[in-house]
Design a protein around this motif. Structure first.
Motif, PDB file in Angstrom:
ATOM      1  N   GLN A  61       0.830  -1.198   0.000  1.00  0.00           N
ATOM      2  CA  GLN A  61       0.000   0.000   0.000  1.00  0.00           C
ATOM      3  C   GLN A  61       0.867   1.251   0.000  1.00  0.00           C
ATOM      4  N   HIS A  62       0.262   2.334  -0.404  1.00  0.00           N
ATOM      5  CA  HIS A  62       0.861   3.663  -0.375  1.00  0.00           C
ATOM      6  C   HIS A  62       0.011   4.465   0.598  1.00  0.00           C
ATOM      7  N   ILE A  63       0.629   4.959   1.665  1.00  0.00           N
ATOM      8  CA  ILE A  63      -0.182   5.616   2.686  1.00  0.00           C
ATOM      9  C   ILE A  63       0.524   6.857   3.205  1.00  0.00           C
ATOM     10  N   ALA A  64      -0.249   7.895   3.440  1.00  0.00           N
ATOM     11  CA  ALA A  64       0.270   9.120   4.050  1.00  0.00           C
ATOM     12  C   ALA A  64       0.161   8.974   5.566  1.00  0.00           C
ATOM     13  N   ALA A  65       1.029   9.652   6.285  1.00  0.00           N
ATOM     14  CA  ALA A  65       1.040   9.578   7.745  1.00  0.00           C
ATOM     15  C   ALA A  65      -0.318   9.953   8.330  1.00  0.00           C
ATOM     16  N   GLU A  66      -0.944  10.967   7.782  1.00  0.00           N
ATOM     17  CA  GLU A  66      -2.240  11.413   8.297  1.00  0.00           C
ATOM     18  C   GLU A  66      -3.302  10.328   8.147  1.00  0.00           C
ATOM     19  N   ASP A  67      -3.236   9.584   7.039  1.00  0.00           N
ATOM     20  CA  ASP A  67      -4.210   8.508   6.811  1.00  0.00           C
ATOM     21  C   ASP A  67      -3.965   7.347   7.769  1.00  0.00           C
ATOM     22  N   LEU A  68      -2.697   7.000   7.997  1.00  0.00           N
ATOM     23  CA  LEU A  68      -2.386   5.928   8.943  1.00  0.00           C
ATOM     24  C   LEU A  68      -2.794   6.340  10.355  1.00  0.00           C
ATOM     25  N   HIS A  69      -2.576   7.596  10.697  1.00  0.00           N
ATOM     26  CA  HIS A  69      -2.971   8.103  12.018  1.00  0.00           C
ATOM     27  C   HIS A  69      -4.481   7.967  12.200  1.00  0.00           C
ATOM     28  N   ARG A  70      -5.233   8.368  11.200  1.00  0.00           N
ATOM     29  CA  ARG A  70      -6.699   8.276  11.269  1.00  0.00           C
ATOM     30  C   ARG A  70      -7.130   6.813  11.394  1.00  0.00           C
ATOM     31  N   GLN A  71      -6.515   5.915  10.635  1.00  0.00           N
ATOM     32  CA  GLN A  71      -6.847   4.490  10.715  1.00  0.00           C
ATOM     33  C   GLN A  71      -6.536   3.930  12.103  1.00  0.00           C
ATOM     34  N   GLY A 101      -8.875   2.215  17.476  1.00  0.00           N
ATOM     35  CA  GLY A 101      -8.732   2.278  18.923  1.00  0.00           C
ATOM     36  C   GLY A 101      -7.294   2.250  19.409  1.00  0.00           C
ATOM     37  N   ILE A 102      -6.360   2.587  18.533  1.00  0.00           N
ATOM     38  CA  ILE A 102      -4.938   2.619  18.906  1.00  0.00           C
ATOM     39  C   ILE A 102      -4.590   4.061  19.260  1.00  0.00           C
ATOM     40  N   PRO A 103      -4.338   4.328  20.546  1.00  0.00           N
ATOM     41  CA  PRO A 103      -4.020   5.705  20.945  1.00  0.00           C
ATOM     42  C   PRO A 103      -2.589   6.060  20.551  1.00  0.00           C
ATOM     43  N   VAL A 104      -2.456   6.899  19.531  1.00  0.00           N
ATOM     44  CA  VAL A 104      -1.140   7.285  19.031  1.00  0.00           C
ATOM     45  C   VAL A 104      -1.230   8.708  18.480  1.00  0.00           C
ATOM     46  N   SER A 105      -0.192   9.485  18.700  1.00  0.00           N
ATOM     47  CA  SER A 105      -0.187  10.855  18.185  1.00  0.00           C
ATOM     48  C   SER A 105       0.306  10.863  16.738  1.00  0.00           C
ATOM     49  N   LEU A 106      -0.027  11.916  16.029  1.00  0.00           N
ATOM     50  CA  LEU A 106       0.444  12.063  14.655  1.00  0.00           C
ATOM     51  C   LEU A 106       1.975  12.126  14.630  1.00  0.00           C
ATOM     52  N   ALA A 107       2.578  12.781  15.614  1.00  0.00           N
ATOM     53  CA  ALA A 107       4.048  12.855  15.676  1.00  0.00           C
ATOM     54  C   ALA A 107       4.655  11.461  15.818  1.00  0.00           C
ATOM     55  N   THR A 108       4.045  10.617  16.618  1.00  0.00           N
ATOM     56  CA  THR A 108       4.543   9.249  16.784  1.00  0.00           C
ATOM     57  C   THR A 108       4.408   8.465  15.482  1.00  0.00           C
ATOM     58  N   TYR A 165       4.492   9.747  12.424  1.00  0.00           N
ATOM     59  CA  TYR A 165       5.566  10.236  11.552  1.00  0.00           C
ATOM     60  C   TYR A 165       6.909   9.644  11.964  1.00  0.00           C
ATOM     61  N   ASN A 166       7.217   9.684  13.250  1.00  0.00           N
ATOM     62  CA  ASN A 166       8.494   9.147  13.728  1.00  0.00           C
ATOM     63  C   ASN A 166       8.630   7.665  13.397  1.00  0.00           C
ATOM     64  N   THR A 167       7.564   6.923  13.610  1.00  0.00           N
ATOM     65  CA  THR A 167       7.590   5.488  13.344  1.00  0.00           C
ATOM     66  C   THR A 167       7.758   5.202  11.864  1.00  0.00           C
ATOM     67  N   THR A 172       3.454  13.416   1.642  1.00  0.00           N
ATOM     68  CA  THR A 172       4.420  12.353   1.407  1.00  0.00           C
ATOM     69  C   THR A 172       3.724  11.027   1.646  1.00  0.00           C
ATOM     70  N   TYR A 173       3.971  10.079   0.766  1.00  0.00           N
ATOM     71  CA  TYR A 173       3.408   8.753   0.900  1.00  0.00           C
ATOM     72  C   TYR A 173       4.520   7.783   1.283  1.00  0.00           C
ATOM     73  N   PHE A 174       4.143   6.750   2.008  1.00  0.00           N
ATOM     74  CA  PHE A 174       5.074   5.703   2.393  1.00  0.00           C
ATOM     75  C   PHE A 174       4.616   4.432   1.699  1.00  0.00           C
ATOM     76  N   ASP A 175       5.529   3.797   0.985  1.00  0.00           N
ATOM     77  CA  ASP A 175       5.226   2.633   0.159  1.00  0.00           C
ATOM     78  C   ASP A 175       5.769   1.390   0.842  1.00  0.00           C
ATOM     79  N   THR A 176       4.917   0.390   1.038  1.00  0.00           N
ATOM     80  CA  THR A 176       5.367  -0.849   1.665  1.00  0.00           C
ATOM     81  C   THR A 176       6.122  -1.742   0.681  1.00  0.00           C
TER      82      THR A 176
END
Length: 146
Positions: A42-52, A57-64, A66-68, A88-92
Motif C-alpha cells: 500500500q501507499h499511505i500518508a502519515a495522516e491517513d495511517l494516524h486516522r486508521q 482504537g490505537i491511541p497514538v499521536s500524529l508525531a509518533t 511520523y516518527n515510526t 508524502t506517501y510511504f510505500d510498503t
C-alpha cells in the motif's frame, strides 16, 4: 478462538520483523506495522495511517506516526514517495518500481512492472551513487472536447 490465535501469530510475526531490522517492538510500533504490512502493498500518508489507528482504537499521536514511519523507512521496511507538494506517501513495496498519481483523488498506484524504461542517467558526482529513480506519472480524467 482461531481468530485470537491468528492475531497472536500475526503479532509475533510483526515483532520478529521489527527485531530483524533492529527495531524494538514497542506496542505502538507493532500496532502500526500490523496495519502497514498486511496482505498487500500500500501507499499511505502519515495522516491517513494516524486516522486508521485512531479508528482502530490505537491511541497514538500524529508525531509518533511520523516518527515510526521514518524509523521504518530508515530500517528499509518502507520507501518514501513524495508525489504532491505537502503530502508524502510511504510505500510498503520497497522494490524499484514506478507510480501513477491520480491528481483529483490523491491516489497512488504502482505502474505495472516492465512498462517504464529509464535510461541514459547522468553519472553521479564523485563519492555518490544512485539510490533509485522514481518516475511518477500524474493522471487526471480525460478532458472533453469543446
Amino acid at each position: 478462538m482461531a481468530r485470537t490465535e491468528s492475531a497472536g501469530a500475526h503479532s509475533s510475526d510483526t515483532r520478529n520483523l521489527l527485531q530483524s531490522v533492529g527495531l524494538r517492538p514497542t506496542r505502538q510500533r507493532v500496532a502500526l506495522a500490523s496495519m502497514l504490512f498486511g496482505e498487500h502493498d500500500q501507499h499511505i500518508a502519515a495522516e491517513d495511517l494516524h486516522r486508521q489507528a485512531l479508528d482502530a482504537g490505537i491511541p497514538v499521536s500524529l508525531a509518533t506516526v511520523y516518527n515510526t514511519l521514518h524509523q521504518f523507512t530508515d530500517a528499509g521496511l518502507l520507501r518514501i514517495l513524495a508525489v504532491e507538494g505537502q503530502r508524502t506517501y510511504f510505500d510498503t513495496n520497497t522494490s524499484d518500481h514506478h507510480h501513477f498519481f491520480i491528481e483529483e483523488s490523491n491516489v497512488v498506484m504502482d505502474v505495472p512492472e516492465g512498462t517504464v524504461t529509464v535510461g541514459d542517467l547522468p553519472t553521479p558526482p564523485e563519492g555518490m551513487e544512485i539510490a533509485n529513480v522514481d518516475v511518477v506519472i500524474r493522471l487526471r480524467p480525460t478532458r472533453k472536447a469543446r
